[in-house]
Enzyme design. Structure first.
Site, PDB file in Angstrom:
ATOM      1  N   GLU A 177       0.822  -1.215   0.000  1.00  0.00           N
ATOM      2  CA  GLU A 177       0.000   0.000   0.000  1.00  0.00           C
ATOM      3  C   GLU A 177       0.859   1.269   0.000  1.00  0.00           C
ATOM      4  O   GLU A 177       0.936   1.974   1.012  1.00  0.00           O
ATOM      5  CB  GLU A 177      -0.926   0.017   1.212  1.00  0.00           C
ATOM      6  CG  GLU A 177      -1.909  -1.132   1.248  1.00  0.00           C
ATOM      7  CD  GLU A 177      -2.935  -0.970   2.361  1.00  0.00           C
ATOM      8  OE1 GLU A 177      -2.728  -0.138   3.264  1.00  0.00           O
ATOM      9  OE2 GLU A 177      -3.955  -1.687   2.319  1.00  0.00           O
ATOM     10  N   GLU A 188      -6.085  -8.214   0.217  1.00  0.00           N
ATOM     11  CA  GLU A 188      -6.428  -8.260   1.644  1.00  0.00           C
ATOM     12  C   GLU A 188      -7.929  -8.046   1.762  1.00  0.00           C
ATOM     13  O   GLU A 188      -8.469  -7.119   1.157  1.00  0.00           O
ATOM     14  CB  GLU A 188      -5.684  -7.176   2.424  1.00  0.00           C
ATOM     15  CG  GLU A 188      -4.181  -7.364   2.439  1.00  0.00           C
ATOM     16  CD  GLU A 188      -3.450  -6.264   3.230  1.00  0.00           C
ATOM     17  OE1 GLU A 188      -4.102  -5.479   3.932  1.00  0.00           O
ATOM     18  OE2 GLU A 188      -2.216  -6.202   3.098  1.00  0.00           O
ATOM     19  N   TRP A 216      -9.185  -0.248  13.150  1.00  0.00           N
ATOM     20  CA  TRP A 216      -8.845   1.159  12.938  1.00  0.00           C
ATOM     21  C   TRP A 216     -10.051   2.062  12.706  1.00  0.00           C
ATOM     22  O   TRP A 216      -9.897   3.253  12.499  1.00  0.00           O
ATOM     23  CB  TRP A 216      -7.862   1.292  11.767  1.00  0.00           C
ATOM     24  CG  TRP A 216      -8.173   0.434  10.571  1.00  0.00           C
ATOM     25  CD1 TRP A 216      -7.557  -0.732  10.236  1.00  0.00           C
ATOM     26  CD2 TRP A 216      -9.184   0.643   9.572  1.00  0.00           C
ATOM     27  NE1 TRP A 216      -8.095  -1.265   9.084  1.00  0.00           N
ATOM     28  CE2 TRP A 216      -9.101  -0.431   8.653  1.00  0.00           C
ATOM     29  CE3 TRP A 216     -10.159   1.616   9.351  1.00  0.00           C
ATOM     30  CZ2 TRP A 216      -9.952  -0.565   7.555  1.00  0.00           C
ATOM     31  CZ3 TRP A 216     -11.003   1.495   8.248  1.00  0.00           C
ATOM     32  CH2 TRP A 216     -10.894   0.420   7.369  1.00  0.00           C
ATOM     33  N   GLU A 254      -1.555  -4.087  15.979  1.00  0.00           N
ATOM     34  CA  GLU A 254      -2.855  -4.498  15.423  1.00  0.00           C
ATOM     35  C   GLU A 254      -3.467  -5.667  16.191  1.00  0.00           C
ATOM     36  O   GLU A 254      -4.095  -6.558  15.614  1.00  0.00           O
ATOM     37  CB  GLU A 254      -2.666  -4.841  13.939  1.00  0.00           C
ATOM     38  CG  GLU A 254      -2.256  -3.613  13.140  1.00  0.00           C
ATOM     39  CD  GLU A 254      -1.943  -3.902  11.683  1.00  0.00           C
ATOM     40  OE1 GLU A 254      -1.084  -4.768  11.431  1.00  0.00           O
ATOM     41  OE2 GLU A 254      -2.535  -3.262  10.808  1.00  0.00           O
ATOM     42  N   GLN A 255      -3.327  -5.647  17.516  1.00  0.00           N
ATOM     43  CA  GLN A 255      -3.759  -6.788  18.326  1.00  0.00           C
ATOM     44  C   GLN A 255      -5.256  -7.077  18.229  1.00  0.00           C
ATOM     45  O   GLN A 255      -5.684  -8.212  18.327  1.00  0.00           O
ATOM     46  CB  GLN A 255      -3.385  -6.549  19.787  1.00  0.00           C
ATOM     47  CG  GLN A 255      -1.894  -6.612  20.042  1.00  0.00           C
ATOM     48  CD  GLN A 255      -1.555  -6.170  21.451  1.00  0.00           C
ATOM     49  OE1 GLN A 255      -1.891  -5.062  21.851  1.00  0.00           O
ATOM     50  NE2 GLN A 255      -0.889  -7.019  22.199  1.00  0.00           N
ATOM     51  N   HIS A 259      -7.267  -6.539  15.700  1.00  0.00           N
ATOM     52  CA  HIS A 259      -7.791  -6.777  14.348  1.00  0.00           C
ATOM     53  C   HIS A 259      -8.354  -8.190  14.211  1.00  0.00           C
ATOM     54  O   HIS A 259      -7.839  -9.134  14.797  1.00  0.00           O
ATOM     55  CB  HIS A 259      -6.669  -6.569  13.331  1.00  0.00           C
ATOM     56  CG  HIS A 259      -7.145  -6.263  11.946  1.00  0.00           C
ATOM     57  ND1 HIS A 259      -7.676  -7.223  11.119  1.00  0.00           N
ATOM     58  CD2 HIS A 259      -7.189  -5.108  11.248  1.00  0.00           C
ATOM     59  CE1 HIS A 259      -8.010  -6.661   9.957  1.00  0.00           C
ATOM     60  NE2 HIS A 259      -7.723  -5.367  10.013  1.00  0.00           N
TER      61      HIS A 259
HETATM   62  C1  GAL Z   1      -3.905  -2.774   5.534  1.00  0.00           C
HETATM   63  C2  GAL Z   1      -2.436  -3.165   5.582  1.00  0.00           C
HETATM   64  C3  GAL Z   1      -2.229  -4.388   6.450  1.00  0.00           C
HETATM   65  C4  GAL Z   1      -2.968  -4.234   7.762  1.00  0.00           C
HETATM   66  C5  GAL Z   1      -4.426  -3.971   7.475  1.00  0.00           C
HETATM   67  C6  GAL Z   1      -5.287  -3.847   8.702  1.00  0.00           C
HETATM   68  O1  GAL Z   1      -4.056  -1.471   5.076  1.00  0.00           O
HETATM   69  O2  GAL Z   1      -1.989  -3.466   4.285  1.00  0.00           O
HETATM   70  O3  GAL Z   1      -0.839  -4.554   6.683  1.00  0.00           O
HETATM   71  O4  GAL Z   1      -2.406  -3.182   8.476  1.00  0.00           O
HETATM   72  O5  GAL Z   1      -4.518  -2.760   6.767  1.00  0.00           O
HETATM   73  O6  GAL Z   1      -6.626  -3.534   8.377  1.00  0.00           O
END
Ligand code: GAL
Length: 690
Positions: free
Chosen positions: A176, A327, A335, A375-376, A378
């Site tokens: 990204e 992804e 987030w 990012e725990q 997520h």
């Molecule tokens: C994306 C990123 C990943 C991860 C993900 C979490 O933007 O490519 O590495 O951080 O977000 O939602």
């Protein structure tokens, strides 16, 4: 075994990323069908003794793809110049044992701490002049020659080691592309970029109208590196510069890889920002790639099928062929303001919708959350204890279905008769000077997309310089920048019999983001036989009526005029601010078999529906499937002699869908039927062969 060979044959014949087959001594060991489910796996975060368990759990979920390596630079190159790739080799081999192929992400979005400490000049500088620190990711300056050299070296190591590994099917450059830099070196590069483009300062001064506010430059070194406030000519060039720098960043790695890797390994980069990001021109970045891919996150709330569908179509338009979702959201993110989970069944529904719009693989981010790190919270497929989370079974179902139906969908792709034009120059030009905070370009695009999608049931989103002759109808919602060359391209389309519809704010600017002296729509004023007399930002709705009914218009209103007897008025404003009263809001002119229509405002949903009905009727576009109950989406994928329809229920209740003729639902065994019943979030994959 037979199925395996068939799939492999199809893979080679139709693969969207397959480069024309050369007589390679080896081939991919992809014992997969065309549709892949995958996960982002970070083996470096776990003891090696755990890998086998992870891969067994993946295999049990029909996951046939892992992406590894991205962000693993400190493991790959623990000390400057000393590389450790053995662990990757072992991870790839072990994955292969479980019938899982690998995509390698180059680790260049996360420089190791030894590097940032020893060479702080590689760190980016933000708009406020502050240098980034270590401790996060993407803290590098994208122009730094030193950083680019480090990238080349690590990628060369990876390419040399894995470029002929039959279990590695492709490469992802970085992750990204995100932040540009405002350091002094980047500023110099920008000035050089301008110099290469304009050759003389007087040309630049003229195109940017620098006489305004005494901006006239007498030396290239005087030109600022600016992104928010500034001359619109400079701002537009800066975004183009940013795009070129990212292209260079990407090519810096691609060149090294191409020299090392076998032609059947594809190269992509995963586009972030929910596909709508516009820090750089996606078409520029997609150019050297074999395959476009993006990261599809919903964030807060539930999936908006139109928005998600439009973003798939936009990404499909980058290479104008099938793409990957690199992804996807495994339930929820970490987030958003509220990180709610997608409903049970929604992740599967999204996966099939993505396939319907042309995705050939969906990878979930991520397999298992790292025990620590940013990012725990997520969503992930496994919990902290390493056993499946509830969502695992849903992904398992997707995996099983993709695996089973892969051969049916192999080589198929969506085909549309309608295109929406989407253009970064125009998006930037409008966003630099929005004139009203109410003009949200994504919403404007969706206001056009929704009725087009509902009525034509298949829409491409392509750049304006694409080959347009294959479309019966081309709609440009807000094509603000129309340089002469583009004007000629659009006019040629119309002269070849095409139907062009321009939306509000079209053709206001030239290639330098200067006002076009013809007024709107710039070079198309003459062929249209009409123009925009004045634009108005609206505080609330105004009445409008005509061919598309009695309605309201809002946010933006352009008072049009006709200047040719053959130009017809389609809609007029009612009584509002006095200036608009009785003035044309939409006009059209027939040119041979083609036509140009200009719609100068944003109509309410029912008038937009009527307008689109009129556009499709006039262009001879028919829906690809036929009438559908409300809230049911249809997608069509075809290859010669083979058509598949994917039906998706977006309602909160089950629905019965009558089919145009009996079809077989490939997801559920049984004979052909003239109707299907879709539960909530239900999907049918219909074979429509005569
Ligand atoms: C994306 C990123 C990943 C991860 C993900 C979490 O933007 O490519 O590495 O951080 O977000 O939602």
């Amino acid at each position: 075994m037979k199925k395996l060979l068939f799939c492999l044959g199809l893979w080679l014949a139709y693969s969207p990323f397959a480069i024309p087959q050369q007589t390679a001594p080896e081939g991919p060991a992809a014992d997969t069908s065309s549709l892949l489910t995958g996960v982002a796996w970070y083996p470096e975060q776990w003891p090696e003794s755990r890998w086998e368990t992870d891969l067994s759990l993946m295999e049990a979920a029909h996951i046939h793809l892992v992406r590894i390596g991205e962000f693993a630079w400190s493991r790959i190159e623990p000390q400057e110049g000393s590389y450790d790739l053995d662990w990757m080799d072992r991870a790839i081999a072990l994955a292969a044992k479980h019938h899982i192929v690998t995509v390698i992400g180059t680790p260049t979005d996360a420089p190791p701490a030894w590097m940032t400490q020893r060479y702080p000049d590689i760190l980016r500088v933000n708009l406020n002049g502050q240098r980034d620190e270590h401790g996060n990711r993407r803290q590098f300056s994208y122009t730094s020659p030193r950083y680019l050299a480090f990238c080349r070296k690590v990628v060369e190591q990876l390419g040399r080691r894995f470029g002929h590994n039959p279990n590695v099917i492709g490469w992802q450059i970085g992750n990204e592309f995100s932040f540009d830099s405002y350091d002094s070196y980047t500023k110099k590069l920008f000035q050089q970029w301008l110099r290469d483009k304009y050759k003389t300062l007087s040309a630049l001064n003229q195109h940017w109208t620098t006489a305004y506010w005494s901006q006239t430059y007498t030396a290239w070194e005087q030109i600022p590196l600016e992104d928010t406030r500034g001359n619109p000519g400079l701002l537009l060039d800066h975004r183009r510069f940013v795009s070129d720098v990212w292209l260079h960043f990407e090519n810096n790695q691609i060149d090294v890889l191409r020299a090392q890797i076998t032609p059947w390994q594809f190269i992509t980069t995963n586009i972030g920002g929910l596909a709508w990001s516009d820090r750089w021109d996606h078409y520029t970045i997609a150019h050297p790639l074999d395959l476009a891919s993006w990261d599809d996150y919903v964030g807060q709330g539930q999936v908006d099928p139109y928005k998600d569908g439009a973003m798939h179509d936009l990404i499909r338009g980058l290479k104008q062929k099938n793409f990957w979702v690199m992804e996807a959201q495994p339930g929820f993110v970490n987030w958003a303001p509220i990180n709610n989970a997608l409903d049970r069944g929604e992740v599967r529904r999204m996966a099939w919708a993505a396939v319907g719009h042309g995705a050939d693989a969906i990878c979930y981010w991520q397999w298992r959350s790292a025990l620590n790190g940013q990012e725990q919270y997520h969503g992930a497929l496994l919990g902290a204890d390493g056993t499946p989370n509830p969502l695992y079974t849903e992904i398992q179902q997707i995996g099983e279905e993709f695996h089973r139906l892969g051969p049916e969908l192999y080589g198929t792709t969506p085909q549309s008769e309608v295109a929406i034009l989407h253009d970064y120059d125009s998006r930037w030009a409008i966003d630099f000077e929005p004139h009203t905070a109410r003009y949200d370009q994504l919403q404007v695009l969706l206001d056009f997309y929704r009725p087009l999608r509902d009525q034509a049931q298949s829409v491409d989103i392509v750049p304006p310089d694409a080959d347009l002759d294959r479309y019966k109808l081309v709609v440009a919602p807000s094509l603000n920048v129309i340089p002469d060359k583009l004007g000629q391209h659009l006019l040629r389309y119309v002269q070849h019999g095409g139907r062009l519809v321009l939306g509000p704010r079209s053709g206001m600017k030239d290639a330098f983001n200067a006002l076009d002296v013809h007024r709107q729509p710039g070079p198309l004023v003459a062929p249209l036989g009409g123009r925009v007399e004045q634009y108005y930002a609206l505080e609330g709705p105004v009445p409008v009526s005509g061919t598309w009914g009695t309605a309201t218009a809002d946010i933006w209103a352009e008072a049009l005029s006709t200047r040719d007897p053959q130009t017809r008025v389609l809609m007029r404003y009612g009584k509002s601010n006095g200036w608009l009263d009785g003035q044309p809001a939409a006009i059209t002119r027939q040119l041979g078999q083609g036509s140009i229509t200009y719609l100068g405002t944003l109509l309410d949903a029912s008038a937009m529906n009527a307008a689109v009905r009129w556009m499709l009727h006039g262009s001879g576009v028919h829906p690809v499937f036929g009438p559908l109950p409300h809230g049911v989406e249809v997608c069509r994928r075809t290859r010669p002699g083979h058509t598949i329809f994917i039906l998706i229920n977006e309602n909160q209740t089950p629905v019965t869908v009558p089919l145009p003729h009996p079809m077989k639902d490939l997801l559920h065994a049984g004979p052909s039927s003239a109707r299907v019943v879709l539960p909530v979030h239900g999907v049918a994959v219909l074979e429509s062969n005569p």
